[in-house]
Design an enzyme around this catalytic site. Structure first.
Site, PDB file in Angstrom:
ATOM      1  N   ASP A  75      31.384  43.788  44.558  1.00 11.83           N
ATOM      2  CA  ASP A  75      32.349  44.143  43.521  1.00 11.83           C
ATOM      3  C   ASP A  75      33.233  45.263  44.041  1.00 11.83           C
ATOM      4  OD1 ASP A  75      33.347  43.729  40.806  1.00 11.83           O
ATOM      5  OD2 ASP A  75      32.690  45.780  40.451  1.00 11.83           O
ATOM      6  N   THR A  76      34.498  45.214  43.677  1.00 13.21           N
ATOM      7  CA  THR A  76      35.471  46.227  44.093  1.00 13.21           C
ATOM      8  C   THR A  76      36.242  46.696  42.870  1.00 13.21           C
ATOM      9  OG1 THR A  76      35.699  45.273  46.310  1.00 13.21           O
ATOM     10  CG2 THR A  76      37.495  46.678  45.545  1.00 13.21           C
TER      11      THR A  76
END
Length: 203
Positions: A75-76
């Site tokens: 996840d970013t």
């Protein structure tokens, strides 16, 4: 000799698929959907790590067969002044995010969770990005292009928004969505073979 582990990428992002392919490892994609809602009292770093873990767990729940398997979740998120900028729901939200990022430095957090039968290996990569001051005409044209949608922080550094970046410190691929150096380290430690992707020799 132990068989090589099967690698699954738990992601709906075409950018992550493209980035992981650069490491030259064999992998399959498994489409997962998990809630991306920050909990009360949760720091941005805790949030991005939890979502990466949740994606890996969701992928692991669908693993079948005797072959050793690893599931990679990632996840970013874009963070400015403790505010997590997710994916804009509409043009007004995209414009608001970009106006707030204009002329300021923000942080991009990329979390990894590699889950297998032996447990989880994790990493968190922090990058800082400074946008140049952006005028209203530029921002409206960028939003109208459609590029900000589906992107954390309402921008794609691998697209036109790269021209907004005055300075970047950290992982360029991490800002795109998958920090390759950290990913390669996790995969090698788990026994995944990596190497340059094969190419067809030029005539």
């Amino acid at each position: 000799m132990n068989p090589a582990p099967r690698l699954l990428l738990a992601s709906r992002s075409p950018r992550r698929r493209e980035l992981l392919a650069r490491l030259g490892c064999a992998f399959e994609v498994i489409d997962v959907e998990v809630p991306e809602q920050r909990h009360a009292g949760e720091t941005p770093a805790e949030y991005v790590q939890r979502v990466a873990h949740d994606k890996a767990v969701a992928g692991w729940a669908r693993v079948r067969g005797p072959q050793p398997t690893l599931v990679l979740g990632a996840d970013t998120e874009v963070v400015l002044d403790d505010t997590v900028f997710g994916k804009p729901a509409h043009a007004a939200a995209a414009l608001d995010m970009l106006q707030r990022l204009s002329g300021h430095e923000h942080e991009v957090l990329s979390a990894l969770c590699l889950l297998g039968a032996g447990g989880a290996r994790t990493a968190l990569v922090r990058s800082t990005v400074r946008f140049a001051p952006l005028d209203a005409e530029t921002l409206h044209a960028y939003v109208a292009s459609g590029e900000p949608f589906g992107k954390a922080g309402a921008y794609a550094i691998q697209g036109y928004a790269e021209s907004f970046v005055a300075r970047l410190a950290g992982s360029y691929s991490g800002v795109m969505g998958l920090p390759l150096h950290a990913t390669a380290n996790l995969l090698r430690a788990a026994g995944v073979a990596l190497g340059p992707p094969s190419t067809t020799p030029r005539e």
